[in-house]
Motif scaffolding. Sequence first.
Motif, PDB file in Angstrom:
ATOM      1  N   VAL A 238     -21.149  64.246  45.920  1.00 13.68           N
ATOM      2  CA  VAL A 238     -20.722  63.285  44.904  1.00 13.68           C
ATOM      3  C   VAL A 238     -19.466  63.829  44.233  1.00 13.68           C
ATOM      4  O   VAL A 238     -19.186  65.031  44.296  1.00 13.68           O
ATOM      5  CB  VAL A 238     -21.833  63.042  43.863  1.00 13.68           C
ATOM      6  CG1 VAL A 238     -23.056  62.423  44.516  1.00 13.68           C
ATOM      7  CG2 VAL A 238     -22.200  64.330  43.140  1.00 13.68           C
ATOM      8  N   ASP A 240     -18.725  64.261  41.089  1.00 16.49           N
ATOM      9  CA  ASP A 240     -19.006  65.132  39.948  1.00 16.49           C
ATOM     10  C   ASP A 240     -19.512  66.454  40.500  1.00 16.49           C
ATOM     11  O   ASP A 240     -20.685  66.598  40.853  1.00 16.49           O
ATOM     12  CB  ASP A 240     -20.054  64.479  39.042  1.00 16.49           C
ATOM     13  CG  ASP A 240     -20.273  65.250  37.753  1.00 16.49           C
ATOM     14  OD1 ASP A 240     -20.029  66.468  37.735  1.00 16.49           O
ATOM     15  OD2 ASP A 240     -20.708  64.630  36.762  1.00 16.49           O
ATOM     16  N   TRP A 603     -18.593  57.294  39.820  1.00 17.11           N
ATOM     17  CA  TRP A 603     -18.687  57.930  41.133  1.00 17.11           C
ATOM     18  C   TRP A 603     -18.238  56.926  42.192  1.00 17.11           C
ATOM     19  O   TRP A 603     -19.065  56.270  42.823  1.00 17.11           O
ATOM     20  CB  TRP A 603     -20.107  58.381  41.422  1.00 17.11           C
ATOM     21  CG  TRP A 603     -20.597  59.515  40.555  1.00 17.11           C
ATOM     22  CD1 TRP A 603     -19.950  60.098  39.514  1.00 17.11           C
ATOM     23  CD2 TRP A 603     -21.859  60.182  40.667  1.00 17.11           C
ATOM     24  NE1 TRP A 603     -20.713  61.085  38.955  1.00 17.11           N
ATOM     25  CE2 TRP A 603     -21.904  61.167  39.654  1.00 17.11           C
ATOM     26  CE3 TRP A 603     -22.946  60.042  41.508  1.00 17.11           C
ATOM     27  CZ2 TRP A 603     -22.992  62.007  39.475  1.00 17.11           C
ATOM     28  CZ3 TRP A 603     -24.040  60.878  41.327  1.00 17.11           C
ATOM     29  CH2 TRP A 603     -24.057  61.853  40.329  1.00 17.11           C
TER      30      TRP A 603
END
Length: 708
Positions: A238, A240, A603
């Motif tokens: 992802v 992050d 995201w």
Amino acid sequence: MHRDVVRDARMEWKRLPKNWGDSPFLANGFLGVQVYAGRTPNELKLMLSHSEVQDQREHWEAAIGLSRLPIGYLTLAFAGAITAVDWTLDLWNAELTGSVTTTQGSATFTMLVHNARSTFLAKVKGDVTWGFQPLQSATTRTIRKPADYTPNPDPTLGTANGVSYAAQPLHAGGGYTTAWHARDGRFAAHVAYTHPANTHTSDAIREVRQALAIPFEVLTMQHRRWWNAYYSKSLVSVPDKLVQRFYWAQLYKMAAATRSDAPVITEWGPWFPEQGASWTAVWWNLNVQISYPLVNGSNHHELDAVTTTLKRYEHNLELNVNPVYRDGNSYAICHPGDRTLRSGPRYCGVPGVAPNDHTGNLLWACHNVWLGYRHSMDERILSDVLVPILTKAVNYYARFLVEGTDGKLHLPETRSPEYANSVDATYDLSLIRWGVKTLLSIEENPRWRDIHNRLTPYSQDATGVRIGRDKALEDSHRHFSHLLWFYPLRELTWDMPEHRSLITQTVDLWTSRREAWAGYSYGAASAMYSAMNRPEDALSFLRYFLDRKQVGTNAVLTENTFYREGGNLAIESPLMSGQAVLEMMVQSHNNVVRVFPSVSSTWADASISSLRTQGAFLVDASRSGGRTDWVQVHSEAGAPLVLEHGITGDIDVRDRWGRRLDYKTRGSAIEIPLRRGQTAVVSRRGTRPDVSPRDVAANGSSSRWGLP
């Protein structure tokens, strides 16, 4: 690809760690090692622990008489005082490497707990001296500690065949021995435990000698082979990177802490917290149950010690029941207990007589077993473990159900864990209802059918589902015991529109009062909001915990992704948050596989590979620019596949060779009749995507875990 993603999650130390909360940690489900500052400026301490090493005095409650026991610590002394460190915990190889700079020079090292041998190995270049300091063999728990409690005898120190050892006998027979030896820059240490036999000393010495007889490079190659294959079984990426690195750290921690052939996770895993060592046993009222779901979605059934523990030690489950009800047809689990499901002289509570929060432990543990079955579709789990144990767990509850004037079956007063006593406690009713429903899905039974049809509904008010008939949620409640019907049991779910208002009221009230929350409360809240199609709330609760903000009173996620609560190490909270990440990526309740069901709008990109779902499906998918590009599903069992793929517009459904597959549209989902071993690729109409996993680009900067 997997190697690059996992290596990006490495932990780094540019400062000397001081304790278990900021130290690197190694383990293989049995032997655990933590490395931090020693007693003097020129010394490192390597705290040893072992998940099998426990006392055997059953006449005291498990946390005392069957307590995990301290072992001791290795010392690594340098010629001068330590002035700097530069360490890396490489998750991909499960090795700690680095350098130590001192006032008298420097040294470099590689350290690991060998995956197969349960032996600590090190290779050091520099002027160093190894030693070992045993700790007193006594429980570190003081709560309800009997006045007549005595520590085990002092250890015997000695040398045999050039190997040093500390042999620790137990009052109850048997014992454990730590053996160690340094030679030509190499070092090996092994902890052996036997009870009631007394072979632990010869066992430990033999393992050290054998390890040093094998080239270090051969041992590391064997060790790395297992860990590299482990990480290659699935992938999550992802944007992050704080979340991504945390997730991979939890997969490392899980494999370090447990295996299907190792003891079930205690509060410390296989490690020993030098400070805050109060939780000396296995806690079954939530802690085990929320630690293990992570192994299912991440495709790591080889870590499922709950199922193997219940199967191996089923004979001890009846001992957890009050002797009055030991009729050969009732099972329970108390907490705390030991790794063999013994609780000492304590019994589970009797509804209406001695309420406590033990009664539902076994049913909740059986839900873990059921999840293992559903994700693998291994019928042996049903026949050998779930059906026989779940039947007797439901039997124990059923004997206390009473018919009310309304014709419904009611439960006398029990305890909703960590909150209050109540008649018709929602916690217990939800577990009973799940238990009989599950048994009925396997085989029709008139008794289970009657309970299923007549069990009283959950008590409700204007704020949602109550703790029980005579107790509302009035204060902050760290446990989510009154919410089990929603998560994780998923009796009522968001895809049942008629229940959405009730779900929203109950969850929002619980999350609005966080003063008494623990770390796992945030992971559970994140998972619940993912199940409610509220991805921003899900990410907010997850990030609050990962940002290491204060949780409740004196509780926080530590620098190495452990969790400190009231000074104590509690392993389940970060593992619960690891599961919360998976809930954002894939869900599979109610026989529907949902891909990217709760991904934050922040995201835009995400990539997953071989995440396992109920029905024994392996799911790969890619998201870019804020939308799903393609989904690939492989069927291991030939179960019916209903897929919410999330791809907008027209789609193509093909097999892995590009041939079109038949499918039916069911609302927002499609139904694909996959056979066992068959794969479907769903993509936008007219595209032939590359279905390889990828490490998506970061959407910001974040520091590494450890002390960078």
